[in-house]
Design a protein around this motif. Structure first.
Motif, PDB file in Angstrom:
ATOM      1  N   GLY A 604     -12.085  19.149   3.259  1.00 18.55           N
ATOM      2  CA  GLY A 604     -12.315  17.717   3.405  1.00 18.55           C
ATOM      3  C   GLY A 604     -13.601  17.263   2.765  1.00 18.55           C
ATOM      4  N   ASP A 605     -14.651  18.056   2.887  1.00 15.41           N
ATOM      5  CA  ASP A 605     -15.932  17.698   2.256  1.00 15.41           C
ATOM      6  C   ASP A 605     -15.784  17.583   0.747  1.00 15.41           C
ATOM      7  N   ALA A 606     -15.028  18.508   0.149  1.00 13.09           N
ATOM      8  CA  ALA A 606     -14.848  18.489  -1.304  1.00 13.09           C
ATOM      9  C   ALA A 606     -14.059  17.257  -1.738  1.00 13.09           C
ATOM     10  N   ILE A 607     -13.006  16.923  -1.006  1.00 13.31           N
ATOM     11  CA  ILE A 607     -12.211  15.739  -1.339  1.00 13.31           C
ATOM     12  C   ILE A 607     -13.075  14.485  -1.249  1.00 13.31           C
ATOM     13  N   ARG A 608     -13.848  14.386  -0.193  1.00 14.33           N
ATOM     14  CA  ARG A 608     -14.695  13.202   0.008  1.00 14.33           C
ATOM     15  C   ARG A 608     -15.754  13.087  -1.085  1.00 14.33           C
ATOM     16  N   ALA A 609     -16.337  14.212  -1.480  1.00 18.60           N
ATOM     17  CA  ALA A 609     -17.365  14.174  -2.530  1.00 18.60           C
ATOM     18  C   ALA A 609     -16.778  13.678  -3.847  1.00 18.60           C
ATOM     19  N   ILE A 610     -15.567  14.110  -4.174  1.00 15.03           N
ATOM     20  CA  ILE A 610     -14.921  13.656  -5.410  1.00 15.03           C
ATOM     21  C   ILE A 610     -14.605  12.164  -5.334  1.00 15.03           C
ATOM     22  N   ALA A 611     -14.105  11.724  -4.184  1.00 12.93           N
ATOM     23  CA  ALA A 611     -13.788  10.296  -4.026  1.00 12.93           C
ATOM     24  C   ALA A 611     -15.048   9.441  -4.119  1.00 12.93           C
ATOM     25  N   ASP A 612     -16.122   9.876  -3.473  1.00 16.08           N
ATOM     26  CA  ASP A 612     -17.376   9.109  -3.524  1.00 16.08           C
ATOM     27  C   ASP A 612     -17.922   9.040  -4.944  1.00 16.08           C
ATOM     28  N   PRO A 622     -19.762   0.511 -17.160  1.00 15.67           N
ATOM     29  CA  PRO A 622     -19.283  -0.820 -17.551  1.00 15.67           C
ATOM     30  C   PRO A 622     -17.828  -0.824 -18.019  1.00 15.67           C
ATOM     31  N   GLN A 623     -17.414   0.217 -18.724  1.00 15.15           N
ATOM     32  CA  GLN A 623     -16.051   0.258 -19.254  1.00 15.15           C
ATOM     33  C   GLN A 623     -14.990   0.385 -18.156  1.00 15.15           C
ATOM     34  N   MET A 624     -15.415   0.708 -16.945  1.00 16.03           N
ATOM     35  CA  MET A 624     -14.474   0.838 -15.826  1.00 16.03           C
ATOM     36  C   MET A 624     -14.206  -0.498 -15.140  1.00 16.03           C
ATOM     37  N   LYS A 625     -14.988  -1.509 -15.458  1.00 16.76           N
ATOM     38  CA  LYS A 625     -14.846  -2.798 -14.789  1.00 16.76           C
ATOM     39  C   LYS A 625     -13.459  -3.380 -15.043  1.00 16.76           C
ATOM     40  N   GLY A 626     -12.799  -3.763 -13.977  1.00 21.97           N
ATOM     41  CA  GLY A 626     -11.485  -4.376 -14.091  1.00 21.97           C
ATOM     42  C   GLY A 626     -10.353  -3.392 -14.315  1.00 21.97           C
ATOM     43  N   ARG A 627     -10.640  -2.098 -14.325  1.00 23.81           N
ATOM     44  CA  ARG A 627      -9.593  -1.089 -14.538  1.00 23.81           C
ATOM     45  C   ARG A 627      -9.292  -0.383 -13.219  1.00 23.81           C
ATOM     46  N   ASN A 628      -8.046  -0.060 -13.036  1.00 24.11           N
ATOM     47  CA  ASN A 628      -7.625   0.635 -11.827  1.00 24.11           C
ATOM     48  C   ASN A 628      -7.401   2.114 -12.129  1.00 24.11           C
ATOM     49  N   ILE A 629      -8.425   2.760 -12.689  1.00 21.42           N
ATOM     50  CA  ILE A 629      -8.350   4.196 -12.969  1.00 21.42           C
ATOM     51  C   ILE A 629      -8.670   4.951 -11.685  1.00 21.42           C
ATOM     52  N   ARG A 630      -7.759   5.804 -11.277  1.00 20.21           N
ATOM     53  CA  ARG A 630      -7.943   6.555 -10.043  1.00 20.21           C
ATOM     54  C   ARG A 630      -7.993   8.058 -10.329  1.00 20.21           C
ATOM     55  N   VAL A 631      -8.018   8.843  -9.266  1.00 24.95           N
ATOM     56  CA  VAL A 631      -8.184  10.291  -9.378  1.00 24.95           C
ATOM     57  C   VAL A 631      -6.847  10.985  -9.162  1.00 24.95           C
ATOM     58  N   ALA A 632      -6.555  11.962 -10.019  1.00 24.35           N
ATOM     59  CA  ALA A 632      -5.482  12.932  -9.778  1.00 24.35           C
ATOM     60  C   ALA A 632      -6.154  14.255  -9.421  1.00 24.35           C
ATOM     61  N   LEU A 633      -6.161  14.580  -8.154  1.00 24.62           N
ATOM     62  CA  LEU A 633      -6.804  15.827  -7.720  1.00 24.62           C
ATOM     63  C   LEU A 633      -5.738  16.923  -7.836  1.00 24.62           C
ATOM     64  N   ASP A 634      -5.488  17.313  -9.111  1.00 22.58           N
ATOM     65  CA  ASP A 634      -4.282  18.086  -9.386  1.00 22.58           C
ATOM     66  C   ASP A 634      -4.465  19.601  -9.323  1.00 22.58           C
ATOM     67  N   ASN A 665      -5.827  15.185   6.265  1.00 22.43           N
ATOM     68  CA  ASN A 665      -6.494  14.106   6.995  1.00 22.43           C
ATOM     69  C   ASN A 665      -7.424  13.330   6.074  1.00 22.43           C
ATOM     70  N   GLU A 666      -8.188  14.068   5.257  1.00 24.78           N
ATOM     71  CA  GLU A 666      -9.162  13.412   4.376  1.00 24.78           C
ATOM     72  C   GLU A 666      -8.470  12.578   3.308  1.00 24.78           C
ATOM     73  N   GLN A 670      -8.957   8.407   1.840  1.00 24.87           N
ATOM     74  CA  GLN A 670      -9.418   8.139   0.473  1.00 24.87           C
ATOM     75  C   GLN A 670      -8.316   7.516  -0.377  1.00 24.87           C
ATOM     76  N   THR A 671      -7.450   6.749   0.232  1.00 23.45           N
ATOM     77  CA  THR A 671      -6.289   6.228  -0.485  1.00 23.45           C
ATOM     78  C   THR A 671      -6.653   5.168  -1.520  1.00 23.45           C
ATOM     79  N   ASP A 672      -7.873   4.646  -1.462  1.00 22.59           N
ATOM     80  CA  ASP A 672      -8.256   3.619  -2.445  1.00 22.59           C
ATOM     81  C   ASP A 672      -8.568   4.211  -3.809  1.00 22.59           C
ATOM     82  N   VAL A 673      -8.829   5.538  -3.884  1.00 23.17           N
ATOM     83  CA  VAL A 673      -9.198   6.121  -5.177  1.00 23.17           C
ATOM     84  C   VAL A 673      -8.372   7.339  -5.569  1.00 23.17           C
ATOM     85  N   ILE A 674      -7.739   8.016  -4.621  1.00 24.00           N
ATOM     86  CA  ILE A 674      -6.980   9.227  -4.969  1.00 24.00           C
ATOM     87  C   ILE A 674      -5.495   8.884  -4.991  1.00 24.00           C
TER      88      ILE A 674
END
Length: 822
Positions: A604-612, A622-634, A665-666, A670-674
């Motif tokens: 859980g700590d590792a997942i949270r650190a990546i999300a943060d 700046p290039q991320m502004k307005g983009r919905n790029i998320r994480v694939a923790l694959d 659980n973690e 973190q559903t807003d980014v993963i």
């Protein structure tokens, strides 16, 4: 109820001995380590090999290099001390502590000519997530014995690593290597003192009316790679190793080009030659010279697993002199003339022909043998051979498929992993027998190329999952990657679509998710280059793929090890136009058999650190502004321990299942980014399923994945309060009629979670699924009843507390009615 930790110690000893082929006697005692005490604090106790008990040198110095030693001529008290004379090496000691407590560590240090400056200085360090509350003094120069004190808070850790080190310049000479004027230091008489401890009474408030973004279905994804026994020996049913003779019969070498052959000559090697002219597949084909006849000669492969009464079918591809017939193909499962079955091939032709064979095993064996021998005269050649259980499903193991269906993963990432950076996808299409065998480009062993694109999609059909394909941006090129997308997604009127149709599939498969490379930040990766160069490569590949199919989702190759790095920042800044998801990976170890809570919370700590870290990228690039790029923790998992199930085939324990449950659980937090997660890997290789030659089982981590996939809700709700030491997450089911409360108890005691629900009314009864075992190092073994499994229980009298068993993960499902606004 309390779980006996001495059981855990004995199980650890047994597991280690078993991996080494040793036995544990019935009267072997595994001592219980005390909490809050340093074992062997003055290095007076020695192991049988003369090393200080409990102390480990990390990293180990090179053989023959002095530097980390047990000093018997210098001590503060007693007869020994720990000594160091090399930089960036430490004497380490795993120590159990109380979580959410404060301690004082004291010890004595003596130095001789230890340099000052940079990161030099003899000192004690605390590793493992604790919070230092007073500085850790460094001792330099030449000093007599000096007492050093450190105070710290354990926070959520119940174990840590004590380290005695000389320090040393970072980025300079490697750890464990001699350094000019490194000096020397001695360490002795360490002691831990408990200052204060928080009383833990887990209690939460469930804010049922405050829901977060739903958990993506793809959180339950999986990853399979051409590595070890993940596919071959795990998913794929082929029983013969090196069936296309990449290695010469009888080869014993193992290096970058050679792999030992499982084939042996019968009766001796003198009659076998590897011929290149007219080879059936690959570089060469074995030719058997029978001479004038009279002596059966040929090749054989042992080590096959068979089950009594089961039928096995396959074929051999043969060519040769007519006089070399008959050729006998024999399956042998024991000693004596009755422990075998022979299929006789009566005619041979100069051209290769396929001959079907079938056998019914008369007894079980893990060392059955297939022989292919000629009884005539002259020569014959063996182009290839195959043998599978009769119940295989399009070449896949039925027992493994049944367990994969229980996992119910929605998506599979393939074919790598490090493997993909040296993989040519065209090797895996066309006539399976004619696909060339290769040396695995990233791992040991042989890539048979029996499992390619068509087989991958057959596999997905069987397990009802979607594809996620990685392209080779290591040693590959953009044109080939674009052709691969066209082969998979293009119409039958495109060049690659026509080739696909020729290979038996007219309609495209329509793969949406494509990984643009794998772990390209790592210096271990084939084709690794600096990020300044790689981001140009990423963009070029991505443009080529999108030109073929603009609808695909591109997953960039993010930083492979750290949650945050310059690699990610530059990739996202300069490649954002061609990134939909950013790939992240992590694996965690077991802290030398550390405390249960520390072990579990790593995931859980590792997942949270990546999300943060990703949220920080969204805010600051700046290039991320307005983009919905998320994480694939694959890729995510534990990775440690002996390889019991082949290459990287680690065994998982009950404690690992708790960590995976805490990870799920973690993910709900973190559903807003993963957007996606792919447990790595599915079968055998750090896998959720383990197989033997003839059986398969859900490993402990697989039990956790199945339980949460079936029973955990999908709409996370906020909780407040202090659940410690428990890990608690709450979700609604999709129809919002039931609350699911996931509680991971990483302690050895029964815990009672006090709770209150705001915004909904709970029913007074429900159902619980409990995942636990007799101890936290229990594990599951193929062919045996699972020691780690989850069971269903009725829950009645639900009011203000929930009881959870020691070392367990529990999902409570309780009907709930949303409270109406007054």
């Amino acid at each position: 109820m309390t779980l006996n930790r001495s059981i855990f110690r004995r199980a650890l000893l047994a597991a280690v001995c078993a991996s080494a082929g040793a036995a544990v006697s019935g009267d072997t005692q595994a001592p219980r380590q005390p909490v809050g005490e340093i074992v062997n604090p003055s290095a007076e106790l020695l192991d049988p090999d003369g090393r200080p008990a409990q102390w480990i040198v990390d990293p180990r110095p090179r053989p023959g290099t002095p530097g980390a030693e047990l000093a018997s001529d210098t001590s503060h008290a007693g007869g020994r001390s720990l000594a160091l004379s090399v930089p960036r090496v430490a004497w380490t000691n795993k120590t159990l502590v109380r979580p959410y407590a404060s301690y004082r560590l004291s010890g004595w240090i003596k130095t001789e000519a230890v340099p000052a400056g940079e990161d030099w200085g003899a000192r004690f360090e605390l590793r493992g997530g604790v919070k230092i509350t007073s500085p850790a003094p460094r001792v330099t120069g030449t000093t007599d014995w000096s007492r050093v004190d450190i105070t710290f808070d354990t926070e959520g850790q119940d174990s840590l690593i004590l380290a005695a080190t000389l320090g040393g310049p970072r980025g300079g000479r490697g750890a464990g290597q001699p350094a000019a004027a490194a000096g020397k230091a001695w360490f002795d008489n360490l002691e831990l003192e408990l200052i204060a401890a928080r009383e833990l009474k887990p209690a939460i408030v469930i804010q049922a009316g405050t829901a977060r973004e739903p958990m993506p279905d793809l959180i339950y994804g999986q990853f399979i790679e051409h590595l070890g026994r993940s596919i071959y020996g795990g998913i794929w049913a082929e029983m013969l190793e090196d069936r296309k003779f990449y290695s010469a019969v009888g080869e014993t070498r193992r290096d970058r080009e050679h792999v030992p052959s499982p084939w042996r000559a019968v009766p001796d090697a003198g009659a076998i030659a590897m011929v290149t002219a007219g080879a059936f597949v690959g570089a060469h084909t074995p030719q058997v010279d029978l001479g004038p006849g009279g002596v059966p000669r040929g090749i054989a492969q042992a080590g096959l697993g068979v089950v009594a009464g089961r039928t096995y079918r396959g074929y051999v591809v043969l060519a040769g002199d007519a006089a070399a017939a008959p050729v006998e193909v024999t399956l042998i499962w024991g000693t004596g003339p009755q422990a075998r079955q022979v299929v006789t091939i009566g005619t041979l032709t100069p051209e290769f022909r396929k001959h079907a064979v079938a056998f019914r095993a008369g007894a079980a064996s893990d060392d059955a043998r297939l022989e292919i021998v000629g009884r005539g005269r002259g020569r014959f050649r063996v182009g290839t051979a195959s043998l599978m259980p009769d119940d295989n499903v399009d070449g896949m193991r039925r027992d493994t498929l049944e367990l994969l269906k229980q996992l119910d993963a929605p998506i599979y990432r393939w074919p790598g992993g490090n493997f993909v950076s040296g993989y040519d996808w065209k090797d895996g299409i066309g006539d399976r027998d004619r696909r060339p065998p290769r040396k695995n480009p990233a791992w040991t062993g042989i890539e048979h190329n029996d499992f390619g694109i068509h087989e991958f999609f057959d596999f997905l059909r069987e397990v009802n999952a979607r594809p996620f394909i990685a392209v080779n941006t290591g040693l590959g090129n953009a044109a080939s990657a674009a052709e691969q997308v066209e082969y998979v997604n293009g119409g039958a009127d495109t060049p690659m679509g026509r080739l696909r149709a020729q290979n038996g599939r007219r309609a495209p498969w329509h793969c949406r998710y494509w990984a643009v490379g794998n772990e390209m930040s790592g210096n271990w990766q084939l084709g690794n280059v600096p990020i300044e160069e790689y981001v140009k490569r990423h963009n070029a590949f991505s443009q080529a793929l999108l030109q073929v199919d603009p609808a695909i989702v591109l997953v960039a190759s993010g930083e492979a090890v750290r949650p945050s790095s310059d690699w990610d920042r530059q990739l996202l800044a300069h490649g954002a136009d061609y990134i939909h998801l950013n790939s992240k990976h992590f694996y965690r170890q077991d802290w030398h058999g550390g405390g249960l809570l520390t072990h579990v919370r790593q995931i859980g700590d590792a997942i949270r650190a990546i999300a943060d870290a990703h949220r920080e990228y969204l805010r600051t690039i700046p290039q991320m502004k307005g983009r919905n790029i998320r994480v694939a923790l694959d890729e995510w998992n534990y990775w440690y321990g002996p390889h019991v199930f082949g290459e990287l085939g680690t065994r998982y324990f009950m404690r690992d299942a708790l960590g995976i449950a805490a990870g799920l659980n973690e993910y709900s937090r973190q559903t807003d980014v993963i957007a996606m997660a792919n447990y790595a890997q599915t079968v055998n290789v750090i896998g959720a399923i383990k197989t033997s030659k003839t059986a398969a089982v859900l490993d402990s981590t697989g039990q956790a994945l199945v339980m949460y996939r079936r029973h955990f809700g999908t709409i996370p709700v906020e909780i407040t309060g202090a659940p410690e030491p428990l890990d608690v997450a709450v979700t609604w089911t999709p129809d919002r009629t039931t609350l699911t409360i996931s509680v991971v108890n990483p302690t050895y005691e029964t815990q009672r979670l006090a709770f209150r629900v705001v915004g909904a009314r709970l029913a007074s009864q429900g159902t619980a699924w409990v995942l636990t075992a007799e101890d936290d190092l229990a594990y599951n073994e193929p062919g045996k009843a699972p020691a780690v499994r989850f069971v269903e229980k009725r829950v009645t009298g639900v009011q203000e507390t929930l009881e959870v068993a020691p070392a367990s993960a529990t999902i409570f499902r309780i009907a709930a009615t949303v409270a109406r606004e007054p």
